[in-house]
Write a protein that holds these residues in place. Structure first.
Motif, PDB file in Angstrom:
ATOM      1  N   LEU A   1     -14.618  26.774 -34.293  1.00  0.00           N
ATOM      2  CA  LEU A   1     -15.668  25.817 -34.658  1.00  0.00           C
ATOM      3  C   LEU A   1     -16.171  25.035 -33.449  1.00  0.00           C
ATOM      4  O   LEU A   1     -17.308  24.539 -33.464  1.00  0.00           O
ATOM      5  CB  LEU A   1     -15.147  24.853 -35.728  1.00  0.00           C
TER       6      LEU A   1
ATOM      7  N   HIS B   1     -14.812  26.795 -42.234  1.00  0.00           N
ATOM      8  CA  HIS B   1     -14.569  25.513 -42.895  1.00  0.00           C
ATOM      9  C   HIS B   1     -13.575  25.678 -44.040  1.00  0.00           C
ATOM     10  O   HIS B   1     -12.658  24.852 -44.223  1.00  0.00           O
ATOM     11  CB  HIS B   1     -15.887  24.945 -43.415  1.00  0.00           C
TER      12      HIS B   1
ATOM     13  N   VAL C   1     -15.111  19.178 -41.040  1.00  0.00           N
ATOM     14  CA  VAL C   1     -13.671  19.310 -41.319  1.00  0.00           C
ATOM     15  C   VAL C   1     -12.832  18.410 -40.426  1.00  0.00           C
ATOM     16  O   VAL C   1     -11.606  18.539 -40.398  1.00  0.00           O
ATOM     17  CB  VAL C   1     -13.229  20.783 -41.135  1.00  0.00           C
TER      18      VAL C   1
ATOM     19  N   ASN D   1     -19.165  28.821 -42.439  1.00  0.00           N
ATOM     20  CA  ASN D   1     -18.705  28.393 -43.762  1.00  0.00           C
ATOM     21  C   ASN D   1     -17.306  28.914 -44.056  1.00  0.00           C
ATOM     22  O   ASN D   1     -16.471  28.188 -44.619  1.00  0.00           O
ATOM     23  CB  ASN D   1     -19.687  28.885 -44.830  1.00  0.00           C
TER      24      ASN D   1
ATOM     25  N   ARG E   1      -9.719  23.925 -44.278  1.00  0.00           N
ATOM     26  CA  ARG E   1      -9.330  23.047 -45.401  1.00  0.00           C
ATOM     27  C   ARG E   1      -8.087  23.591 -46.115  1.00  0.00           C
ATOM     28  O   ARG E   1      -7.169  22.823 -46.470  1.00  0.00           O
ATOM     29  CB  ARG E   1     -10.493  22.926 -46.371  1.00  0.00           C
TER      30      ARG E   1
ATOM     31  N   TYR F   1     -17.840  21.338 -36.149  1.00  0.00           N
ATOM     32  CA  TYR F   1     -16.495  20.805 -36.401  1.00  0.00           C
ATOM     33  C   TYR F   1     -16.523  19.514 -37.218  1.00  0.00           C
ATOM     34  O   TYR F   1     -15.532  19.152 -37.860  1.00  0.00           O
ATOM     35  CB  TYR F   1     -15.791  20.564 -35.060  1.00  0.00           C
TER      36      TYR F   1
END
Length: 585
Positions: free
Chosen positions: A99, A69, A23, A66, A73, A20
């Motif tokens: 996450l 993430h 992010v 990945n 975002r 985590y």
């Protein structure tokens, strides 16, 4: 709470989860930005917000770190474009949950607390979005806020969202509160709503684990068998079933299932470690380890289970295993929905744990199924029918050997109906008695006499009856100032009446300066008391002498009977000294 493993405890000890951390900055920025109320904000741009979410997968278990993430975002950017985009809040919250997850029930609480306001805001923006409700409820389940979970689950069901999603959330809440009996019921509902065989096999295996928590080993045995039938070669199910068979005392079946578990997944370290445990007694006593064999369930039904050796199939004349056909279970879904709304026997049965079997039996004859591919597969229906027959035979044999120690409610218990809200209370004879009147002026009040100061004679109350007048006044004692007790005569001035002396009191009266002697019992022993000033002489026991008759001087005359007085004892005669003269010849 269940005991954590070393890996789980080490994961929860982290300040922030490692996955985590990359992010965390945009998530915290969006959270703090939304907390500012008095701020000039640009006009919302819903089109740009939707473009940010296009092509992004829904964050669920199995998505790589990945990809999670990237999703988080893009969700933060979408919220920056449009603060009223509910789907962006859903993807952001679910991404953070994944996450911060270690396994199904172990989730780090720090990221969850950071996105909790975002989850609540997303639910309030669009209350018709079931995913926003589910994300908010799941966060509260992992944070163990059970009052909020219960309230929101009730609202979720009242809004009639997806019943499968509701059952999954309820199952997760039951696991978090460690309620295995509720887990079994929710697994039954999920089995009735699940269409694909692989998913059903996983549910059967997890339901067996819930039965093991309730110490219902026979029901767990059936669940593991159905899991292998539906899902095929599942290594973890075969391993759990192997340990259960060994616990039930069926060592050959445990060895065979352990062999199949290692064949299904060569990287199953738990199955390999258990294989060494099973081989230990054979190595110790030098016996050969048994080879592939057929299970008792395969011999009875005549159908092989996944992983059965071909030579064993041929030797026991078993039909080869055929996995259920992966067809769309539209019929199963329709019937399950009808059964859940209007139960006809119901798919949830806590005593037997029947999921798909109850569903198959609940199909009514007035709605025939023309297709050969039934809701649970041709081979599975045949095996499940045999399982029902075998279970009925076992119940007939063991009617008197039921073990209800692990059940919350005994099988044959008559559960009383709930009492109505109002009841008719009959009046008895005790109710017919007149009520006790309150205390009136006739109540007797007892007052105590005031205390008397020390050193003053207490006044004697006046006699009110003739008996009190005749009784002699009593002497009362009051502690004076000197600290000694002194007799105080009554206030009336009358002296206490003294009794006249008697012979006994005279005899017991001691001389001056001496203490009184206790009365002595009569005895024939004479006591010679010494005069004053001399030492005390011990008493000398003297036997009484018999009376000596004395002849009268005159003629005998009849005389009155009288007691002869005691005479002093005669002195003993002294022997004469021998003479000095020699005896005569």
């Amino acid at each position: 709470m269940a005991e954590l493993t070393q890996e789980q405890a080490a994961f929860l000890k982290q300040r922030i989860p490692e996955n985590y951390l990359p992010v965390r900055e945009p998530v915290v920025y969006i959270r703090d930005l939304l907390a500012i109320k008095k701020m000039i904000v640009a006009a919302p741009d819903p089109e740009s917000a939707n473009l940010e979410l296009v092509g992004q997968p829904m964050p669920v278990r199995g998505v790589t770190v990945n990809d999670l993430h990237v999703v988080v975002r893009h969700a933060c950017k979408a919220i920056d474009y449009d603060r009223e985009c509910a789907q962006a809040y859903v993807m952001l919250v679910r991404g953070v949950i994944e996450l911060s997850r270690y396994d199904e029930m172990v989730v780090h609480p720090v990221p969850l607390r950071e996105v909790l306001p975002l989850a609540q805001r997303g639910k309030s923006i669009d209350e018709s979005n079931a995913d926003a409700w589910a994300a908010y409820i799941e966060i509260n389940i992992h944070l163990k806020r059970w009052d909020v979970v219960t309230e929101n689950l009730a609202n979720f069901r009242a809004r009639k969202f997806d019943p499968k999603l509701s059952a999954e959330l309820s199952l997760l809440a039951a696991k978090g509160q460690e309620l295995p009996a509720d887990e079994v019921l929710w697994y039954d509902k999920l089995l009735a709503l699940t269409q694909f065989s692989a998913d059903r096999a996983e549910l059967h295996g997890k339901q067996g684990m819930a039965y093991l928590k309730l110490k219902l080993k026979k029901e767990a045995d059936e669940c593991f068998h159905r899991a292998l039938v539906e899902g095929g070669p599942l290594s973890w199910v075969a391993h759990q079933w192997s340990m259960l068979k060994d616990d039930l005392g069926v060592r050959p079946a445990a060895i065979e299932l352990n062999r199949r578990a290692t064949n299904f997944d060569n990287d199953n370290r738990a199955a390999k470690a258990y294989a060494e445990l099973l081989r230990a007694p054979f190595r110790r006593f030098g016996h050969p380890f048994p080879g592939p064999a057929a299970l008792e369930e395969e011999k009875i039904r005549g159908i092989a289970l996944p992983g059965c050796d071909p030579a064993v199939e041929k030797a026991n004349n078993l039909k080869p295993y055929e996995p259920p056909k992966s067809v769309t279970r539209a019929i199963a879904k329709r019937e399950a929905t009808r059964i859940l709304t209007k139960p006809k026997g119901g798919p949830a049965n806590i005593s037997t744990g029947e999921g798909a079997i109850s569903l198959a039996r609940s199909l009514t004859p007035d709605e025939p199924i023309e297709e050969d591919d039934t809701a649970v597969g041709v081979g599975y229906l045949q095996q499940s029918g045999d399982a029902v027959t075998m279970r009925g035979i076992e119940k007939e044999k063991q009617k008197d050997k039921k073990d209800d120690s692990g059940l919350l409610v005994p099988r044959d218990a008559n559960v009383p109906l709930p009492m109505p809200a109002t009841r008719t209370i009959r009046r008895t004879e005790l109710d017919k008695r007149p009520p006790k009147p309150p205390d009136g002026p006739q109540t007797k009040i007892v007052r105590r006499a005031p205390m008397v100061p020390m050193g003053i004679a207490a006044p004697t109350p006046d006699a009110s009856t003739s008996e009190d007048k005749e009784a002699p006044p009593k002497v009362q004692y009051v502690r004076p100032k000197t600290g000694q007790f002194q007799p105080v005569r009554p206030a009336t001035g009358q002296a206490p009446a003294l009794k006249p002396p008697t012979a006994e009191t005279r005899a017991l009266r001691p001389p001056t300066g001496q203490s009184p002697l206790p009365p002595q019992p009569e005895s024939p022993t004479r006591v010679i008391r010494p005069p004053t000033g001399q030492t005390r002489v011990l008493p000398i026991p003297v036997a009484p002498l018999p009376p000596i008759p004395i002849a009268p001087a005159t003629a005998p005359e009849p005389a009155a009977e009288s007691t002869t007085p005691l005479q002093p004892a005669p002195e003993p005669e002294q022997p004469e000294p021998p003479s000095e003269d020699p005896p005569a010849p």
